[in-house]
Scaffold this motif. Structure first.
Motif, short mmCIF file in Angstrom:
data_model
loop_
_atom_site.label_atom_id
_atom_site.label_comp_id
_atom_site.label_asym_id
_atom_site.label_seq_id
_atom_site.Cartn_x
_atom_site.Cartn_y
_atom_site.Cartn_z
N SER A 315 0.82 -1.23 0.00
CA SER A 315 0.00 0.00 0.00
C SER A 315 0.85 1.28 0.00
O SER A 315 0.33 2.38 -0.14
CB SER A 315 -0.89 0.01 1.24
N LEU A 316 2.13 1.12 0.16
CA LEU A 316 3.02 2.29 0.27
C LEU A 316 3.17 2.97 -1.10
O LEU A 316 3.57 2.34 -2.06
CB LEU A 316 4.39 1.76 0.72
N ASP A 317 2.79 4.27 -1.15
CA ASP A 317 2.94 4.91 -2.46
C ASP A 317 3.52 6.33 -2.38
O ASP A 317 3.52 7.06 -3.37
CB ASP A 317 1.61 4.91 -3.23
N GLN A 318 3.98 6.74 -1.20
CA GLN A 318 4.60 8.06 -1.10
C GLN A 318 5.97 7.93 -0.45
O GLN A 318 6.08 7.38 0.65
CB GLN A 318 3.73 8.99 -0.25
N PHE A 319 6.96 8.46 -1.13
CA PHE A 319 8.33 8.38 -0.59
C PHE A 319 8.92 9.79 -0.57
O PHE A 319 8.86 10.50 -1.57
CB PHE A 319 9.21 7.49 -1.47
N SER A 320 9.47 10.11 0.59
CA SER A 320 10.00 11.46 0.71
C SER A 320 11.12 11.49 1.74
O SER A 320 11.14 10.67 2.66
CB SER A 320 8.87 12.38 1.17
N SER A 321 12.00 12.45 1.58
CA SER A 321 12.99 12.64 2.65
C SER A 321 12.45 13.72 3.59
O SER A 321 11.52 14.46 3.22
CB SER A 321 14.32 13.12 2.07
N LEU A 322 12.98 13.79 4.78
CA LEU A 322 12.78 14.97 5.63
C LEU A 322 14.21 15.39 5.97
O LEU A 322 14.87 14.75 6.78
CB LEU A 322 11.98 14.63 6.89
N SER A 323 14.67 16.43 5.28
CA SER A 323 16.12 16.69 5.27
C SER A 323 16.52 17.96 5.98
O SER A 323 15.78 18.96 5.96
CB SER A 323 16.60 16.79 3.83
N PRO A 324 17.73 17.93 6.54
CA PRO A 324 18.27 19.15 7.16
C PRO A 324 18.72 20.13 6.07
O PRO A 324 18.81 19.75 4.89
CB PRO A 324 19.48 18.62 7.93
#
Ligand code: 0OR
Length: 487
Positions: A315-324
């Motif tokens: 079900s996973l369809d969103q990939f993102s970083s949370l970056s400094p």
């Protein structure tokens, strides 16, 4: 002790073969001691060059003639060990001098190469077989002598790690301008290409790190964490716990050593059912070996982890970083300082914005603001934060999107994700209010979104045209910057 001291001195001066005869079976056991005493002599200037030469002559064997390549007797392991032990016993400045010597005097035979290049040009007039042989011969003689030694070192126990550390030293020496030798740059390129092969993705193992992983591995993951420092064991337990994933690449030649690792948070709808996970947020990626710089393991790790997570969570369809955003605050303070030195009134803020700030903090507003930003004190006033929010958001968007180094994004983290094919997606206010986050980027963080069908095209476009793929939010902030701020 005195006996060994004399033997060591002799070995520095008299050369390998006489000494071997003299020492017989003692040779191997005294090797470590001997190289360290050689290094002691290095500190007494006059011995320096000759001791280095002595070790190099013994350990870096000449390139066999083209006709007998592959037919020379195997090089003993003790050669590699002697080189390793000698190098390790040196001090930093001696290491640089040693590497200069290795790269310059034990590299390529330039005379032979120049002659062969001429022969190759002449061979163009002849048949294909002659020309191909001339090319092969030239290729062979372009091989630096030290390459075979590095190959042998890679096969002894701990040799691979030694070569990684050696390249780490080269990178640091070049960065610190301790040397600018073109020969050292050549050695760096040779090592990088060897390491790229040895650490190519096919030879790496993806390992999931959990709380049940060996303690030593968890300790390394904590120690090498480059984005959000790990506070204690509870903290690391949380980072490998439920709804989190941590993956590392390891290599069989360096067991138990994570080369690069990625932390992921699984979010959305996770409260009732983990199978409904929709988004994976890469909140930290760290590479552990300076010596692997430029080998791009981070890029491959992200892509490999995406596949791994997709197969675990369909079900996973969103990939993102949370970056400094390291470097933003320094960049901003630099701008404010520069404009002060120029004696110009800063135009990165509008007059009305300066007046508002002045009303709150007193005058002179630019001076006060610089102080508040450099001490992190501005976050103690909600009112000041409200005034600064739109200003810092547009400045930071510009910093990420508009500031360049060789036409690519100046910010290294942005450049990394953009090269991977991600989109600069969302700038987040008050995303990391830790002292470190405030000092680095006034508390802001940014998401780089990985839209899987587009990453190949995005990456190629960024590398070719340097154009940054960005969301509407980022582009709006950038146009606010262009309207309201002048550099
Ligand atoms: O070797 P490079 O740094 O050129 O590229 P990699 O893909 O091997 O590594 C990229 C990282 C972002 C993982 C690396 O540069 C790193 O550890 N940076 C510091 C931490 C960070 O900003 N995430």
């Amino acid at each position: 002790m005195l006996f060994f001291h004399h033997i060591s001195l002799l070995s520095c001066l008299a050369g390998r073969y006489q000494l071997r005869r003299l020492l017989g079976k003692w040779h191997r056991s005294t090797l470590v001691f001997r190289t360290s005493v050689c290094a002691t002599h290095l500190r007494h200037g006059s011995f320096a060059a000759s001791a280095m030469e002595e070790v190099l002559r013994r350990t870096v064997v000449p390139l066999p003639a083209y006709e007998i390549q592959g037919k020379s007797p195997p090089v003993p392991e003790s050669n590699s060990m002697e080189f390793i032990n000698f190098y390790r016993s040196l001090e930093t400045s001696q290491k640089v001098a040693f590497l200069e010597k290795v790269s310059q005097e034990f590299g390529v035979d330039h005379q032979a190469v120049a002659e062969l290049a001429l022969k190759l040009v002449e061979s163009q007039k002849r048949d294909a077989a002659t020309m191909l042989q001339a090319e092969d011969r030239l290729r062979y003689y372009l091989t630096p002598r030290y390459l075979a030694l590095f190959g042998h070192i890679s096969r002894v126990e701990g040799g691979m790690k030694f070569l990684l550390d050696l390249r780490g030293d080269v990178i640091e020496a070049l960065a610190a301008k301790a040397t600018d030798s073109p020969h050292i740059r050549g050695l760096n390129a040779t090592l990088k290409s060897m390491l790229s092969e040895w650490f190519s993705v096919g030879l790496l193992k993806l390992e999931r790190i959990t709380w049940k992983s060996p303690c030593e591995l968890l300790q390394k993951i904590s120690q090498y964490e480059a984005v959000h420092p790990v506070r204690n064991w509870t903290d690391i337990k949380h980072r490998v716990g439920p709804y989190r994933r941590c993956y590392a690449f390891t290599n069989g030649a360096m067991p138990g050593e994570p080369l690069v690792f990625l932390h992921v948070a699984l979010t959305e709808e996770i409260t009732d059912n983990i199978q409904k996970v929709k988004a994976a947020v890469f909140y930290s990626i760290s590479s552990t070996q300076v010596g692997l710089q430029g080998v791009e393991l981070g890029n491959y790790l992200i892509k490999r982890v995406v596949r791994e997570l997709q197969s675990e969570f369909p079900s996973l369809d969103q990939f993102s970083s949370l970056s400094p955003i390291p470097g933003f605050t320094v960049w901003l303070l630099g701008l404010l300082n520069q404009q002060r030195n120029d004696g110009r009134r800063s135009k990165i803020l509008m007059d009305t914005e300066w007046q508002e700030i002045e009303r709150l903090v007193g005058s002179p507003a630019p001076e006060r603001l610089r102080k508040l930003l450099s001490t992190n004190e501005w976050v103690h006033s909600e009112q000041l934060m409200d005034i600064l929010k739109p200003i810092l958001m547009r400045l930071c968007s510009w910093y990420l999107y508009g500031e360049k180094h060789r036409s690519y994004a100046l910010n290294q983290v942005a450049n990394f994700h953009l090269q991977n094919g991600a989109t600069m997606w969302r700038l987040n206010w008050k995303a990391d209010m830790s002292p470190r986050g405030i000092s680095a980027s006034c508390g802001m963080m940014v998401n780089y979104r990985y839209f899987l069908p587009d990453i190949g095209a995005n990456s190629a476009k960024y590398l070719r045209t340097k154009v940054i793929e960005a969301s509407e939010q980022i582009l709006n902030l950038v146009s606010q910057f262009q309207k309201n701020s002048k550099l």
